[in-house]
Design a protein around this motif. Structure first.
Motif, PDB file in Angstrom:
ATOM      1  N   PRO A   1       5.611  13.521  -1.112  1.00  0.00           N
ATOM      2  CA  PRO A   1       4.646  13.571  -1.872  1.00  0.00           C
ATOM      3  C   PRO A   1       5.215  14.631  -3.144  1.00  0.00           C
ATOM      4  CG  PRO A   1       4.093  15.235  -0.394  1.00  0.00           C
ATOM      5  CD  PRO A   1       5.299  15.189  -0.274  1.00  0.00           C
ATOM      6  N   ALA A   2       6.713  15.208  -3.353  1.00  0.00           N
ATOM      7  CA  ALA A   2       7.458  15.152  -4.266  1.00  0.00           C
ATOM      8  C   ALA A   2       8.027  14.412  -5.584  1.00  0.00           C
ATOM      9  CB  ALA A   2       8.248  16.226  -3.552  1.00  0.00           C
ATOM     10  N   ASP A   3       7.897  13.282  -4.839  1.00  0.00           N
ATOM     11  CA  ASP A   3       8.856  12.416  -5.811  1.00  0.00           C
ATOM     12  C   ASP A   3       8.018  11.730  -6.319  1.00  0.00           C
ATOM     13  OD1 ASP A   3      10.801  10.782  -6.987  1.00  0.00           O
ATOM     14  OD2 ASP A   3      11.749  10.050  -4.650  1.00  0.00           O
ATOM     15  N   THR A   4       7.846  11.673  -7.588  1.00  0.00           N
ATOM     16  CA  THR A   4       7.352  10.870  -8.892  1.00  0.00           C
ATOM     17  C   THR A   4       7.733   9.775  -9.211  1.00  0.00           C
ATOM     18  OG1 THR A   4       5.568  12.418  -8.856  1.00  0.00           O
ATOM     19  CG2 THR A   4       5.425  11.036 -10.401  1.00  0.00           C
ATOM     20  N   ARG A   5       7.610   8.693  -9.860  1.00  0.00           N
ATOM     21  CA  ARG A   5       8.480   7.956 -10.224  1.00  0.00           C
ATOM     22  C   ARG A   5       7.086   7.066 -10.807  1.00  0.00           C
ATOM     23  NH1 ARG A   5      13.182   6.598  -8.217  1.00  0.00           N
ATOM     24  NH2 ARG A   5      13.577   8.117  -6.736  1.00  0.00           N
ATOM     25  N   ASP A   6       8.565   6.371 -12.282  1.00  0.00           N
ATOM     26  CA  ASP A   6       7.093   5.355 -13.294  1.00  0.00           C
ATOM     27  C   ASP A   6       6.814   4.290 -12.163  1.00  0.00           C
ATOM     28  OD1 ASP A   6       7.213   7.304 -15.509  1.00  0.00           O
ATOM     29  OD2 ASP A   6       9.301   6.015 -15.734  1.00  0.00           O
ATOM     30  N   LEU A   7       5.976   3.926 -12.545  1.00  0.00           N
ATOM     31  CA  LEU A   7       4.973   2.256 -11.923  1.00  0.00           C
ATOM     32  C   LEU A   7       6.254   1.204 -12.378  1.00  0.00           C
ATOM     33  CD1 LEU A   7       3.114   1.100  -9.794  1.00  0.00           C
ATOM     34  CD2 LEU A   7       1.881   0.372 -12.566  1.00  0.00           C
ATOM     35  N   THR A   8       6.848   1.662 -13.310  1.00  0.00           N
ATOM     36  CA  THR A   8       7.599   0.174 -13.934  1.00  0.00           C
ATOM     37  C   THR A   8       8.942  -0.290 -12.914  1.00  0.00           C
ATOM     38  OG1 THR A   8       8.384   2.284 -15.639  1.00  0.00           O
ATOM     39  CG2 THR A   8       6.653   0.002 -16.158  1.00  0.00           C
ATOM     40  N   GLU A   9       9.229   0.935 -12.516  1.00  0.00           N
ATOM     41  CA  GLU A   9      10.196   1.260 -11.597  1.00  0.00           C
ATOM     42  C   GLU A   9      10.096   0.055  -9.996  1.00  0.00           C
ATOM     43  OE1 GLU A   9      13.478   4.981 -10.944  1.00  0.00           O
ATOM     44  OE2 GLU A   9      11.330   5.516 -11.720  1.00  0.00           O
ATOM     45  N   PHE A  10       9.499   0.097  -9.372  1.00  0.00           N
ATOM     46  CA  PHE A  10       8.832  -0.297  -8.542  1.00  0.00           C
ATOM     47  C   PHE A  10       7.727  -1.270  -8.730  1.00  0.00           C
ATOM     48  CE2 PHE A  10       9.690   3.725  -7.963  1.00  0.00           C
ATOM     49  CZ  PHE A  10      11.148   3.800  -7.018  1.00  0.00           C
ATOM     50  N   LEU A  11       7.588  -2.374  -9.707  1.00  0.00           N
ATOM     51  CA  LEU A  11       6.516  -3.405  -9.322  1.00  0.00           C
ATOM     52  C   LEU A  11       7.800  -4.799  -9.083  1.00  0.00           C
ATOM     53  CD1 LEU A  11       6.003  -3.367 -13.079  1.00  0.00           C
ATOM     54  CD2 LEU A  11       4.604  -2.545 -11.613  1.00  0.00           C
ATOM     55  N   GLY A  12       7.343  -4.925  -8.284  1.00  0.00           N
ATOM     56  CA  GLY A  12       7.807  -6.489  -7.112  1.00  0.00           C
ATOM     57  C   GLY A  12       7.830  -5.916  -5.963  1.00  0.00           C
TER      58      GLY A  12
ATOM     59  N   ALA B   1      -6.100   3.847  -8.074  1.00  0.00           N
ATOM     60  CA  ALA B   1      -7.332   2.803  -7.519  1.00  0.00           C
ATOM     61  C   ALA B   1      -6.736   1.595  -8.507  1.00  0.00           C
ATOM     62  CB  ALA B   1      -8.460   2.882  -7.801  1.00  0.00           C
ATOM     63  N   ALA B   2      -6.714   1.419  -9.590  1.00  0.00           N
ATOM     64  CA  ALA B   2      -5.967   0.397 -10.868  1.00  0.00           C
ATOM     65  C   ALA B   2      -4.792  -0.822 -10.065  1.00  0.00           C
ATOM     66  CB  ALA B   2      -6.356   0.623 -11.823  1.00  0.00           C
ATOM     67  N   VAL B   3      -4.041   0.494  -9.155  1.00  0.00           N
ATOM     68  CA  VAL B   3      -2.829  -0.048  -8.854  1.00  0.00           C
ATOM     69  C   VAL B   3      -3.054  -0.566  -7.731  1.00  0.00           C
ATOM     70  CG1 VAL B   3      -0.199   0.576  -8.391  1.00  0.00           C
ATOM     71  CG2 VAL B   3      -1.543   1.178 -10.272  1.00  0.00           C
ATOM     72  N   VAL B   4      -3.546  -0.023  -6.634  1.00  0.00           N
ATOM     73  CA  VAL B   4      -3.704  -0.018  -5.917  1.00  0.00           C
ATOM     74  C   VAL B   4      -4.282  -2.086  -5.614  1.00  0.00           C
ATOM     75  CG1 VAL B   4      -5.062  -0.482  -3.259  1.00  0.00           C
ATOM     76  CG2 VAL B   4      -4.103   1.535  -4.445  1.00  0.00           C
ATOM     77  N   ALA B   5      -5.317  -1.903  -6.778  1.00  0.00           N
ATOM     78  CA  ALA B   5      -6.803  -3.243  -6.242  1.00  0.00           C
ATOM     79  C   ALA B   5      -5.322  -4.342  -7.035  1.00  0.00           C
ATOM     80  CB  ALA B   5      -7.520  -3.240  -7.520  1.00  0.00           C
ATOM     81  N   ALA B   6      -4.723  -4.334  -8.287  1.00  0.00           N
ATOM     82  CA  ALA B   6      -3.762  -4.679  -8.609  1.00  0.00           C
ATOM     83  C   ALA B   6      -2.938  -5.740  -7.439  1.00  0.00           C
ATOM     84  CB  ALA B   6      -3.133  -4.464 -10.231  1.00  0.00           C
ATOM     85  N   SER B   7      -2.498  -4.900  -6.916  1.00  0.00           N
ATOM     86  CA  SER B   7      -1.272  -4.769  -6.226  1.00  0.00           C
ATOM     87  C   SER B   7      -1.428  -5.420  -5.293  1.00  0.00           C
ATOM     88  CB  SER B   7      -0.337  -3.616  -5.542  1.00  0.00           C
ATOM     89  OG  SER B   7       0.160  -3.124  -6.152  1.00  0.00           O
ATOM     90  N   ALA B   8      -2.924  -5.398  -4.420  1.00  0.00           N
ATOM     91  CA  ALA B   8      -3.345  -6.431  -3.948  1.00  0.00           C
ATOM     92  C   ALA B   8      -3.723  -8.128  -3.818  1.00  0.00           C
ATOM     93  CB  ALA B   8      -4.877  -5.594  -2.758  1.00  0.00           C
ATOM     94  N   ILE B   9      -3.615  -8.412  -5.383  1.00  0.00           N
ATOM     95  CA  ILE B   9      -3.831  -9.524  -5.682  1.00  0.00           C
ATOM     96  C   ILE B   9      -2.593  -9.630  -5.372  1.00  0.00           C
ATOM     97  CG2 ILE B   9      -4.185 -11.421  -7.690  1.00  0.00           C
ATOM     98  CD1 ILE B   9      -6.275  -8.609  -8.606  1.00  0.00           C
ATOM     99  N   GLU B  10      -1.440  -8.830  -5.852  1.00  0.00           N
ATOM    100  CA  GLU B  10      -0.332  -9.496  -5.930  1.00  0.00           C
ATOM    101  C   GLU B  10       0.473 -10.021  -4.965  1.00  0.00           C
ATOM    102  OE1 GLU B  10       1.522  -9.010  -9.653  1.00  0.00           O
ATOM    103  OE2 GLU B  10      -0.035  -8.726 -10.861  1.00  0.00           O
ATOM    104  N   GLY B  11       0.611  -8.974  -3.596  1.00  0.00           N
ATOM    105  CA  GLY B  11       1.240  -8.798  -2.313  1.00  0.00           C
ATOM    106  C   GLY B  11       2.723  -8.483  -2.571  1.00  0.00           C
ATOM    107  N   ARG B  12       2.297  -7.346  -3.846  1.00  0.00           N
ATOM    108  CA  ARG B  12       3.399  -6.675  -5.005  1.00  0.00           C
ATOM    109  C   ARG B  12       2.656  -5.339  -5.763  1.00  0.00           C
ATOM    110  NH1 ARG B  12       5.595  -8.879  -9.400  1.00  0.00           N
ATOM    111  NH2 ARG B  12       4.573 -11.153  -9.816  1.00  0.00           N
TER     112      ARG B  12
END
Lengths: 187, 418
Positions: B277-288, B399-410
């Motif tokens: 839980p210590a390793d926080t990163r920008d979402l943009t680094e992990f898109l896809g 929660a919004a990231v979870v929803a968007a990721s569920a749509i795209e599968g990534r």
């Protein structure tokens, strides 16, 4: 210091291992896949396999562990340190501890000592000792000493008592005694 | 020099005129809370009777027990544990909350989040009651002291103050604020201390968002988190309060061990990458990055604002085939409100599997992952094996990231969907 009022357990032995990783997750000691093993001998067999496969055969009763900052961070479980105690480890000295881990192990009566600077103060297998009364960790191999942070009173009492339940029993007995005494003396 | 809200609450609970950080005290908790869990409550109940001769607790109104794990039960043994808990509560006249939802949330709904109260639990996420000016500390097994005696032995903690400024941009949620705090301040920045949230932007933050932030405080090393109660929080908490207490707040000249300022308007969505839980990163680094599962729920983030954010993203869209999206509102009260708002139908029509409140998705008892699988999650934790196999992975996010990721599968950025 603590030892002047309390009979703290003797901590004298070798530095059996130095966990130099900050925010160390103690579950890694046995590996997450082994966390649910309840047999302590079996746990001890799997402990430290990814760090030092010879650990179980080289460690001696009385040996101590050394940790870095925020030792025990994450979601610590009890089995890793149960395995360590089974192998003869008598305490952990770390730069600092994560509160959840600290409370969990102190409630088991397992001594934990917060000692800033400990990483640079010892090498693996040095003979060391926690002098509770003087408030220092002594490195007998190097002939040096380093102060540690005094424990909160209740934590020291819990370690001295041997864990949470004996601590609470003693506390309950003391309260009963006080009540009886005040009843007898009529105060 | 003034006192912190923590010092004021603990002084009253210790029956002392004043206490200071660093002082060892015995304080009487106003409420002692727990959820039934093997090795915890069953052990306390047995120990109380067999080792301490306590057949009944003296002040049952000080206690509260929640059945929120292993709900619904899957084995006979689990049901036996619940029976044991129900019996103990009935014999002791202790309030029991079963199938009301996740206990830390329900505790606030049913009035244990009394402003000014001192509350103990074994689980640290009870810190979310701090949203209402309640000092709620997770003591792990040491909470047994509160079951067998009136008081708990505790050292008055120091306080780290975090002042919030500015306002959040779209797509950024309370979840992101908390994990930014871990990144900025460090995972041990508040060790053995209280995280006090303040500053000009607190009043504008939602109560639900503050519950998210305070509930996760342990990942900064904090014993708990607390907010000086303001009119919005008092309007929620006082009519529900189980005890009449004067709400207290930190004095302007209270002593803090550190003060930090966070500008909310600078924050971006984040992910917390496994296995810590210590390793926080920008979402943009992990898109896809490909995912197999999504989980929106837990005591940290399954409240209305989370469900609304997910519904906004999912409305008129579909969860990708092969991805399982589990949405679990945090309590029955919240689930009913979500249903009235039409959120449940939106989520279900999008292909989400919506379940009644339970802690079980958060720790992998159900919706378990196998080796090689990967989830995006609003659960509390991303350590190895938390949601099944030690060789599966959990990426924590809002929660919004979870929803968007569920749509795209990534792993996906929710902002284009909002």
């Amino acid at each position: 210091m603590i030892g002047t009022q309390l009979q703290m357990p003797a901590l004298k032995g070798r530095v059996a291992f130095i966990f130099d990783e900050v925010n160390f997750d103690v579950d890694q000691i046995v590996g997450v896949k082994n966390i649910k093993i309840t047999d302590v001998a079996e746990l001890a067999q799997v402990a430290m396999q990814s760090y030092d496969p010879d650990f179980a055969t080289t460690v001696r009763p009385g040996d101590l562990l050394v940790g870095a900052d925020n030792f025990g961070y994450g979601h610590p479980h009890y089995p890793p340190m149960k395995a360590m105690r089974h192998l003869g480890i008598t305490g952990v000295i770390a730069e600092s501890f994560s509160p959840g881990y600290w409370r969990g192990e102190v409630s088991m009566g397992f001594p934990q000592v917060g000692c800033p600077g400990i990483l640079g103060f010892v090498e693996r297998w040095d003979e060391i000792e926690v002098d509770w009364a003087a408030g220092v960790v002594r490195n007998h191999t190097k002939g040096t000493e380093l102060p540690f942070e005094p424990l909160p009173l209740a934590d020291a009492e819990m370690i001295e008592a041997g864990g949470l339940v004996p601590f609470l029993k003693r506390q309950a007995a003391q309260q009963r005694e006080q009540k009886e005494h005040s009843h007898v003396s009529g105060t | 020099m003034g006192y912190t809200i923590t010092e004021k609450i603990l002084a009253r609970a210790a029956g002392l005129p004043a206490v200071r950080a660093g002082q060892d005290i015995k304080a009487k908790p106003d409420f002692v809370l727990a959820y039934d869990f093997p090795g915890y409550t069953d052990v306390y109940f047995k120990t109380m009777k067999e080792d301490f001769g306590i057949a009944r607790v003296a002040e049952p109104e000080r206690f509260g027990i929640f059945i929120d794990h292993m709900v619904p039960t899957a084995t006979a043994k689990e049901e036996e544990l619940h029976i044991n808990t129900r019996n103990w509560c009935a014999e002791n006249d202790v309030p029991l909350f079963e199938r009301h939802g996740i206990g830390h949330q329900v505790a606030a709904e049913v009035g244990y989040a009394t402003p000014g109260a001192f509350v103990v639990h074994f689980d640290g996420h009870v810190s979310q009651l701090g949203t209402f000016g309640t000092l709620a500390i997770g003591l792990r097994r040491n909470v047994m002291e509160a079951f067998v005696s009136d008081t708990v032995s505790i050292r008055v903690p120091d306080t780290v103050r975090v002042n919030l400024h500015g306002s959040l941009r779209p797509g950024v949620m309370a979840r992101d604020v908390f994990h930014h705090l871990v990144r900025r301040l460090g995972p041990s920045s508040c060790r053995f201390q209280v995280l006090e949230l303040g500053g000009p932007s607190v009043a504008a933050m939602s109560t639900e968002g503050l519950q998210t932030i305070t509930g996760l405080a342990m990942f900064t090393g904090a014993l708990t988190a607390i907010v000086n109660p303001d009119p919005v929080r008092l309007d929620y908490a006082l009519p529900r309060a189980r005890k009449t207490l004067e709400p207290v707040s930190s004095d302007p000249d209270a002593r803090y061990s550190a003060v930090h300022d966070i500008d909310l308007s600078e924050l971006e969505p984040i992910v917390v990458v496994p296995p810590t839980p210590a390793d926080t990163r920008d979402l943009t680094e992990f898109l896809g990055l490909e995912i197999n599962a999504g989980y929106l729920g837990s005591c940290a983030s399954g409240r209305l604002e989370d469900l609304r954010a997910a519904a906004k993203v999912l409305e008129g869209r579909r969860v990708k085939t092969g991805v399982s999206l589990h949405i679990v509102p945090t309590s029955q009260e919240l689930m009913a409100a979500a249903a009235r708002e039409g959120l449940v139908s939106t989520l279900v029509e999008a292909g989400a599997f919506v379940s009644s409140p339970s802690c079980d998705y958060c720790f992998g008892r159900i919706a378990t992952m196998t080796a090689g699988q990967r989830a995006v999650s609003t659960g509390t934790l991303n350590v190895r094996g938390r949601m099944g196999s030690p060789d599966s992975e959990i990426y924590l996010c809002n929660a919004a990231v979870v929803a968007a990721s569920a749509i795209e599968g990534r792993i996906a950025d929710p902002r284009p969907y909002l």
